[in-house]
Design an enzyme around this catalytic site. Structure first.
Site, PDB file in Angstrom:
ATOM      1  N   ASP A  36       0.875  -1.169   0.000  1.00 23.10           N
ATOM      2  CA  ASP A  36       0.000   0.000   0.000  1.00 23.10           C
ATOM      3  C   ASP A  36       0.916   1.223   0.000  1.00 23.10           C
ATOM      4  O   ASP A  36       1.638   1.469   0.963  1.00 23.10           O
ATOM      5  CB  ASP A  36      -0.882  -0.043   1.269  1.00 23.10           C
ATOM      6  CG  ASP A  36      -1.904   1.087   1.287  1.00 23.10           C
ATOM      7  OD1 ASP A  36      -1.787   2.027   0.465  1.00 23.10           O
ATOM      8  OD2 ASP A  36      -2.820   1.044   2.135  1.00 23.10           O
ATOM      9  N   LYS A  60      -2.415  12.181  -1.554  1.00 25.59           N
ATOM     10  CA  LYS A  60      -1.630  13.023  -0.647  1.00 25.59           C
ATOM     11  C   LYS A  60      -0.488  13.724  -1.376  1.00 25.59           C
ATOM     12  O   LYS A  60      -0.281  14.916  -1.199  1.00 25.59           O
ATOM     13  CB  LYS A  60      -1.027  12.198   0.495  1.00 25.59           C
ATOM     14  CG  LYS A  60      -1.801  10.982   0.897  1.00 25.59           C
ATOM     15  CD  LYS A  60      -2.944  11.277   1.826  1.00 25.59           C
ATOM     16  CE  LYS A  60      -3.785  10.023   1.983  1.00 25.59           C
ATOM     17  NZ  LYS A  60      -4.834  10.121   2.931  1.00 25.59           N
TER      18      LYS A  60
END
Ligand code: LMR
Length: 394
Positions: free
Chosen positions: A208, A243
């Site tokens: 991830d 992000k």
């Protein structure tokens, strides 16, 4: 029909965001959901993103469909960013998916097709959405030891022993960098050992990668991913542009698979495309096109990398400031770990009751396991925040 249903729980991160938004106290502080904030508390649109958006507005001539596997230029440039020239590109395949979560969703569906009901090992603790997602996908989440609450670092010996006992039917979900929620990460030497363990046992690596560039920097944060790709015959990875490109609501992500050889990669691609067509047909293009434009224009890319590095360094400064302030106010070094952790988060070590109290009494919002979003620390109120933390601990 509906009478058979019961109310489902709302994910705790988004539930907290709802509570924060409804709080009318003017001095409230949001350390909950993982979004980057600047010195004035805004989550800015990055300047490279604004410039790429201007180009889309000026140049885009159609809103017709892109295709089931999404924006190829986006997927290819992200694959290049992550892996550079470290492995044979013909073994890599990718599809666009809606954000990091969407990417993980496609990957979990793929794993369930290949190995129905497979056990997927998740770090203890992990991002609170990993377990429910795995269950929703029909997989079997289990936890491997990861974070030591006493030393505030990775309990690596226990983690490695757990990995060593796995087999080819197991999948291991690893945070590629910037561990969420703990902020405690593997060293390069530890990544080497993890990769060797996975290669030895045949357990399947699932990475991830939601914070590339926000830990030690773009290159350094890719160390673990590249090591696993070079050491293990197969792996999958979910990438998020939320992000590091600040594209949260645009939902831009990539699901990447690495197979032992190209024909297998082609089969995996067809399966992922089949999952997408049967779930949501294709991903939204706007965020992906922004990233594609940035990555393929040297000026915009430089602008993005500079801004990302500024964000990363600001998070480090916030870490240092909070650690210093807590050291002074608590007269102890028990919070020094905040300075050495990397990524957007750290776990403060407060109990659920203390987290509740600090919310009620001080309007400071953090996740119930006391995870704080470092980027949410108000730069000019760090001392007040530290004082509130120390007070609630007494
Ligand atoms: C977080 O952990 O706060 C972020 O990744 C946002 C999310 O989707 O949960």
């Amino acid at each position: 029909m509906f009478e058979t249903l019961q109310k489902a729980p709302l994910d705790k991160i988004f539930a907290l965001l709802g509570q924060y938004r409804a709080d009318e106290r003017p001095n409230k502080i949001d350390l909950g959901i993982g979004v980057y904030k600047d010195a004035s508390g805004n989550t800015p649109i990055m300047s490279a993103v604004i410039n790429a958006e201007k180009r889309i507005l000026a140049d885009q001539t159609t809103k017709s469909y892109v295709g089931v596997s999404g924006n190829r230029g986006f997927c290819d440039s992200i694959t290049d960013l992550i892996f550079a020239d470290t492995i044979d590109k013909s073994r890599i395949t990718s599809v666009q998916a809606p954000g990091g979560t969407g990417s993980l969703w496609v990957i979990m569906q793929l794993i369930n097709r290949a190995n129905p009901g497979a056990t997927v090992w998740v770090s203890d603790p992990s991002w609170p959405n990993h377990k429910p997602m795995l269950e929703l996908a029909g997989l079997n989440p289990q936890f491997y030891p990861y974070f030591d609450q006493n030393t505030r670092s990775v309990k690596f010996d226990q983690m490695l022993a757990a990995l060593d006992s796995m087999g080819p039917k197991d999948t291991v979900l690893l945070h590629a960098c910037c561990h969420n929620p703990s902020g405690a990460n593997l060293s390069n030497e530890q990544w080497d050992l993890v990769a060797q363990s996975l290669a030895r046992t045949g357990a399947f690596p699932l990475l991830d990668l939601a914070y590339l560039g926000l830990g030690e920097g773009l290159e350094a944060d890719a160390y673990g991913v590249r090591k696993i790709a070079q050491t293990c015959p197969e792996m999958m990875l979910g990438f998020s542009a939320s992000k590091n490109f600040g594209l949260y609501r645009e939902r831009a992500g990539v699901a990447i698979a690495i197979a032992d050889k190209k024909p297998t990669a082609d089969i995996v691609f067809s399966q992922m495309a089949n999952v997408i067509r049967g779930s949501f047909s294709q991903s939204p293009d706007h965020g992906a096109e922004i990233v594609r434009i940035i990555m393929n224009d040297p000026t915009l890319r430089n602008e993005w990398e500079t801004e990302l590095e500024e964000m990363r360094l600001r998070v480090l400064t916030l870490r240092t400031n909070l650690a210093n302030s807590l050291r002074k106010q608590s007269n102890s070094d028990e919070f020094d770990f905040i300075e050495t952790h990397r990524g957007m988060f750290s776990l403060l070590g407060l109990s659920a009751e203390q987290v509740q109290r600090i919310k009620e009494e001080k309007a400071i919002y953090m996740i119930d396991d006391s995870r704080i979003n470092i980027a949410g620390i108000p730069e000019h109120d760090t001392d007040q925040l530290a004082a509130a933390i120390v007070e609630v601990l007494r």
